[in-house]
Each structure stands twice: as C-alpha cells, then as structure tokens.
Design an enzyme around this catalytic site. Structure first.
Site, PDB file in Angstrom:
ATOM      1  N   ASP A 223      14.295 -18.763  68.424  1.00  0.00           N
ATOM      2  CA  ASP A 223      12.829 -18.686  68.496  1.00  0.00           C
ATOM      3  C   ASP A 223      12.160 -20.043  68.582  1.00  0.00           C
ATOM      4  OD1 ASP A 223      13.300 -19.468  65.831  1.00  0.00           O
ATOM      5  OD2 ASP A 223      11.639 -18.268  65.050  1.00  0.00           O
ATOM      6  N   ASN A 224      12.808 -21.079  68.074  1.00  0.00           N
ATOM      7  CA  ASN A 224      12.293 -22.448  68.134  1.00  0.00           C
ATOM      8  C   ASN A 224      13.352 -23.380  67.568  1.00  0.00           C
ATOM      9  OD1 ASN A 224      10.323 -21.038  65.683  1.00  0.00           O
ATOM     10  ND2 ASN A 224      11.754 -22.629  65.070  1.00  0.00           N
TER      11      ASN A 224
ATOM     12  N   SER B 278       9.117 -13.716  57.638  1.00  0.00           N
ATOM     13  CA  SER B 278      10.185 -14.654  57.301  1.00  0.00           C
ATOM     14  C   SER B 278      10.691 -14.410  55.882  1.00  0.00           C
ATOM     15  CB  SER B 278       9.676 -16.095  57.416  1.00  0.00           C
ATOM     16  OG  SER B 278       9.343 -16.406  58.750  1.00  0.00           O
TER      17      SER B 278
ATOM     18  N   LYS C   3      10.744 -28.371  65.204  1.00  0.00           N
ATOM     19  CA  LYS C   3       9.906 -27.182  65.051  1.00  0.00           C
ATOM     20  C   LYS C   3       8.432 -27.560  64.894  1.00  0.00           C
ATOM     21  CE  LYS C   3       9.337 -23.177  61.963  1.00  0.00           C
ATOM     22  NZ  LYS C   3       9.928 -22.395  60.857  1.00  0.00           N
TER      23      LYS C   3
ATOM     24  N   ASP D 173      16.912 -17.781  64.196  1.00  0.00           N
ATOM     25  CA  ASP D 173      15.687 -18.355  63.652  1.00  0.00           C
ATOM     26  C   ASP D 173      15.909 -19.829  63.302  1.00  0.00           C
ATOM     27  OD1 ASP D 173      13.185 -18.685  62.505  1.00  0.00           O
ATOM     28  OD2 ASP D 173      13.300 -16.885  61.283  1.00  0.00           O
ATOM     29  N   ASP D 174      15.057 -20.699  63.818  1.00  0.00           N
ATOM     30  CA  ASP D 174      15.118 -22.139  63.513  1.00  0.00           C
ATOM     31  C   ASP D 174      16.463 -22.756  63.888  1.00  0.00           C
ATOM     32  OD1 ASP D 174      12.594 -21.794  62.511  1.00  0.00           O
ATOM     33  OD2 ASP D 174      13.058 -22.344  60.450  1.00  0.00           O
TER      34      ASP D 174
ATOM     35  N   HIS E 272       7.628 -10.133  61.893  1.00  0.00           N
ATOM     36  CA  HIS E 272       6.609 -11.201  61.864  1.00  0.00           C
ATOM     37  C   HIS E 272       5.566 -11.081  62.974  1.00  0.00           C
ATOM     38  CE1 HIS E 272       6.076 -15.511  60.082  1.00  0.00           C
ATOM     39  NE2 HIS E 272       5.060 -14.698  59.838  1.00  0.00           N
TER      40      HIS E 272
ATOM     41  N   CYS F  64       7.308 -19.242  64.595  1.00  0.00           N
ATOM     42  CA  CYS F  64       7.849 -17.877  64.550  1.00  0.00           C
ATOM     43  C   CYS F  64       7.061 -16.827  65.323  1.00  0.00           C
ATOM     44  CB  CYS F  64       7.976 -17.444  63.089  1.00  0.00           C
ATOM     45  SG  CYS F  64       8.985 -18.556  62.090  1.00  0.00           S
TER      46      CYS F  64
ATOM     47  N   LYS G 165      14.049  -9.728  61.267  1.00  0.00           N
ATOM     48  CA  LYS G 165      12.702 -10.269  61.056  1.00  0.00           C
ATOM     49  C   LYS G 165      11.748  -9.767  62.145  1.00  0.00           C
ATOM     50  CE  LYS G 165      10.386 -14.808  61.118  1.00  0.00           C
ATOM     51  NZ  LYS G 165      10.625 -16.264  61.039  1.00  0.00           N
TER      52      LYS G 165
ATOM     53  N   HIS H 165      16.992 -19.878  59.299  1.00  0.00           N
ATOM     54  CA  HIS H 165      15.793 -20.167  58.514  1.00  0.00           C
ATOM     55  C   HIS H 165      16.165 -20.256  57.027  1.00  0.00           C
ATOM     56  CE1 HIS H 165      11.644 -19.825  57.110  1.00  0.00           C
ATOM     57  NE2 HIS H 165      11.209 -19.746  58.359  1.00  0.00           N
TER      58      HIS H 165
ATOM     59  N   ARG I 156       7.966 -14.949  69.109  1.00  0.00           N
ATOM     60  CA  ARG I 156       8.400 -13.551  69.143  1.00  0.00           C
ATOM     61  C   ARG I 156       7.444 -12.684  69.957  1.00  0.00           C
ATOM     62  NH1 ARG I 156      12.224 -13.365  64.753  1.00  0.00           N
ATOM     63  NH2 ARG I 156      12.390 -15.565  64.161  1.00  0.00           N
TER      64      ARG I 156
END
Length: 533
Positions: A295-296, A157, A326, A39-40, A134, A79, A132, A246, A83
C-alpha cells in the site's frame, strides 16, 4: 540516450485516462483473482528485489515463477487513500479519500464510488475481503456493503486499538485496561482507550484481538474462502489485506539469530503468502491470477521496526531532514514491490520495467473478467493486460503522486512522473527515526530528477541545463492537463466527520469495550453475537 522531448500526442492525450489503450484480453473462462496487499512494506523487503533480504524465500520463488514489476507504485503513500485507489482505479482527488479514516469516523469511501468487488460480483464472482479495511466501518461503509460477500478482519490499522499482547512498537504501547480498570490510560502515539476488534462480516468475534495468531487465522480464512468458491464452481475475487509489515509487529517466537523482530515478521508474512499460493494452485483450477503488492513504503519513524527502501533513499530530502518514505512523494514512499503469478499465462522469471500503478489493478481485472468499467467517471488506472502477459512493456507515460501528509495539502498532486523524469512542485519529509521532519518547500519551476541515472533522487537537474529546458514544457503541459482533467471529472467527497458512537464496541459497559470470553474461537457457534454498534 534519446531526446527528452515528447511527441505532441503523448502530451495532449495523457495515459492516465486512457483505460482503453489496450484491447481486453479474452480468456476462455472467467479467471479467479487474488490480490494480496502488504502494509508498509519496503521495495527492498523482497529478496528478489534486494539481495540483502534473506527472509522471503517463498515470495522470491513466486517472482521466479511469475513476473516481477520493478517500477510499480502505490497511488498514495498512506493507508486509506492507497486502498481506496486500488478498489476504484481512481486517485483520491477523484474518489474523495485523501487521508486516513479514524476509529470514530462516520464516513468512508463515498457510496457513489463503485468498487472492484461490486463490479466483479455483478459479473458473477464470489467476493471476499480478509484483513485490514480502513475505508470506513460505520453503517453502509462496511466491506459487506461495498461489494464483498464475506469479510473477516480488523476494520482499520491494527495499531488503532489496544490488545492484551501489544507486540513491538515505537514507542512501546501498554496493554488494554483490565476487566476492573476504572481509569483510561493515556500514552502518546498509542491507542489505549478502545480494544482492537476482530470482525466476521458485521459481528465482532473478538475484542481485543489476539495478534499473535492473526497471521494463521487470515491464512485459514483465505483457504476457506477459496475452498467454498471452488466447491460452488464459481469464479472468485479474494482481497487479502495483510497486517504485515505495519506495527505493532508480533513475530512468531523465537525470532532466530540475526533476523531480528522485523526479519522474523517478514518471514511470517512470506509463509502466509505461500499458504495462499498453495491453496490457489490446488483449488484455483489453473485459472487464478495472484497479484502481490504493497500500500505504501516503510514507516521510517519506527526505526528498526521499519522496512527496507532498497536504493530509493530520497537523498535530496534526507540531506535536509526528515524521512523520504511513507507519507512522502519520494520514491521510497510510493514505489512498492509487485509480483504477478498465473501459471501458463503470466511469463515466469520475467522482470518488467513498465511504469505501473496499484491504480491499474481495477481496470485490468475488470477487463479480464469480461466486465465493463462503471460509466460517468474517469479512471487513472490502465488495463495493463499486455504487460501482464508479456506482450508489451509499456505502461503509463504520466503518473501522478499526491501528497499523503508530509508536505502541502493532503491529496493534492505534488509530484509527477513523465517517462524517466520526476518533477516535484512541493517537497517535504515525514517524521524520521531521528525525530527530524523536513519542512515543506514549494518549487516553481519544479525540481526535476532523471531517475534513469539518479534513482536515489540526489541531484535535481540544473534549471539552466539543456536537458531541463527541453523536458520542462512537456512536464508543465502534462501537469496542467492532469489537473484540468480531474477538475472536469465526476468527483466524490468523503465524509470525515467523527462520532464516538461509530467506534466498534461489543461491550460499552467496559472501559476498553472488552467482551467477556473474547478469546473464543470465532468459528464456534455462540448464542450471543457481538454486533458492531
């Protein structure tokens, strides 16, 4: 350098819908699949990508034993849309998920969208999601209603709820209200009204979750899932969506000299991936594909708690204010690290330059499992088995980049990649560490960068140049045809309505939904299950 003009075939038949471009790779038995989604995470957060990074020895070893994809992209720069695209193989304009869901969201990934887990379970797989989610948690949007046999994790998140040990965030967030608290604390950028839930299937097993042990528990649950599937002799699909990187970051103490909070957290993620790889090696019977990606890009407004972009700094945008990471369509927002590991099948020590996307995971795994793609819809992902196995280094010719919150309408295609060229129809910067935000700008004709010689996206081609005039018609046709294809598709619409009743809460009598005894071990039997209301 070759001519930028494309053949007529490449324009008239965009690769974004050519799922059948390659014949599926036939394997002797159904392989196991592990998809690890960070994540991130920044492209430069892997030492294999960026020499300045020293905290990822296990991921670097994974790259040495497998294949590293250096031109790999998320399908969105935030996010939920990213996904949703991973699990459907379709962009948000098709699957309906264009922005993030809230803790009080009634909806989620539309029910008429078929997930990768649903396809693989129908093909005989044991399916598990850890981490996660989301993509909706209320009613039938929960993971166990979307093809997963087992779920363990946080439904959104982990900054979308308070905890007793908040970890590191900018701005710092207060802990949850105490047992006798009568008033709710309000802080900008911090969720403080409802404690963060940890769920096992549909049961809340801890609220608020203890973040410091989350990495260990995710690793343990992943190992248990692999062990159970292996004991049954059943092929498995494990989707492990990490909390790292994240915010809030909760690194193991002490961070260590020179590492800092982010570096220590990165090292913890690296160790977690190593545990899962070890379980796959020992229990996966030599037939397990492990795919690691993100994811990003990094959340730049978090300053020193954000990841490393590597060379993808979006210099043109930075000169005008705002972040180019992001939420944006600059390379730093959607170019993510990606590794594939499968001993004896995926070449070791290889670096692929193919233009690939998180969208490709769905059709590739479906093909490898010997299953069929869902009918009556079009896909943006490709079966990239030939690239995975080193038989080819050809991926997408066209790749679309939707707006993820920085500029324009969310979900709309604001940038387009065509070979080495990237065209922007709208630009804008997300909130940066210095507090600046780059204003949205429309570009007609589009800004066009040649990434082959300008990876920093610093200087767009001169509109009057021969190169610009040569490539513009092909870009314009590809863009128009992509939008027409989406408009003609069977598209879904997500429900983004909200109701406080949808908030996961195991104790509505408490101001923060705190459960008495919420620090219990979730694997210890209890006579009082805490159900998600």
């Amino acid at each position: 350098m070759g001519s930028p003009l494309l053949s007529l075939w490449a324009v008239l038949v965009p690769t974004l819908v050519l799922v059948g471009l390659w014949a599926p790779c036939v394997v002797s038995r159904q392989p196991n699949f592990i998809v690890i989604l960070a994540d991130d995470v920044g492209w430069g957060d892997l030492g294999a990508n960026w020499a300045e990074t020293k905290e990822t020895p296990h991921l670097d070893q994974l790259a040495a034993e497998g294949t590293r994809f250096v031109d790999f992209h998320s399908a969105a720069s935030t996010c939920s849309p990213s996904r949703a695209s991973l699990l459907t193989g379709r962009l948000g304009l098709r699957n309906g998920v264009t922005h993030n869901f809230a803790i009080s969201s009634l909806g989620g990934l539309p029910r008429n969208e078929t997930t990768l887990a649903e396809v693989l379970r129908e093909a005989g797989y044991s399916t598990g999601a850890i981490g996660k989610w989301h993509l909706g948690h209320h009613g039938h949007h929960h993971p166990t209603s979307r093809g997963f046999d087992y779920y363990y994790g946080i439904p959104y998140s982990h900054d979308m709820g308070c905890t007793d040990t908040p970890g590191y965030n900018l701005p710092p967030c207060p802990p949850c209200p105490g047992h006798r608290a009568a008033a709710r604390v309000v802080r900008k950028d911090c969720y403080t009204e409802v404690a963060l839930p940890l769920m096992e299937n549909i049961t809340i097993v801890q609220q608020p979750v203890e973040l410091g042990s989350l990495a260990r528990r995710y690793a343990e649950e992943a190992e248990r899932f692999i062990q159970r599937a292996s004991a049954k002799g059943q092929p498995f699909f494990l989707y492990l969506a990490l909390a790292h990187m994240h915010v809030p970051l909760v690194p193991p103490p002490p961070p260590g000299p020179g590492r800092g909070i982010y570096g220590a957290s990165l090292g913890e993620m690296d160790a977690l991936v190593a545990r899962v790889k070890e379980a796959a090696d020992s229990l996966g019977r030599g037939s397990t594909l492990l795919w690691f990606t993100g994811d990003n890009g990094p959340w730049a407004q978090k300053c020193e708690l954000a990841g490393r972009l590597g060379p993808f700094v979006g210099a043109w945008q930075r000169q005008r204010g705002g972040s180019s990471a992001k939420q944006t369509t600059w390379e730093g927002g959607h170019r993510v690290p990606a590794l594939a590991y499968w001993p004896g099948r995926v070449p070791a020590g290889r670096t692929s330059q193919a233009l690939l996307s998180i969208l490709d995971i769905f059709p590739t795994l479906v093909a490898l499992a010997g299953a069929a793609l869902p009918p009556n819809r079009r896909f943006d992902g490709l079966d990239v088995s030939p690239v995975l196995f080193g038989w080819s280094d050809v991926g997408h010719k066209v790749l679309l980049h939707p707006n993820s919150g920085a500029a324009g309408k969310v979900g709309e295609v604001e940038a387009l990649r065509l070979h080495q060229y990237k065209a922007f129809y709208t630009t804008g910067g997300a909130l940066a560490c210095d507090g600046s935000t780059g204003p949205a700008q429309q570009h007609h004709p589009p800004l066009i960068f040649n990434l082959a010689r300008d990876i920093q996206e610093q200087e767009p081609l001169d509109v009057a140049s021969r190169e610009y005039q040569a490539v513009l018609p092909a870009i314009s046709r590809a863009y128009a045809q992509a939008l027409q294809d989406i408009a003609a598709d069977n598209v879904s619409v997500a429900d983004y309505s909200q109701d406080p009743a949808a908030i996961p809460c195991c104790n509505v009598q408490h101001v923060g939904c705190r459960c008495h005894g919420a620090t219990r071990d979730p694997h210890v039997e209890s006579t009082t299950p805490w159900l998600c209301l």
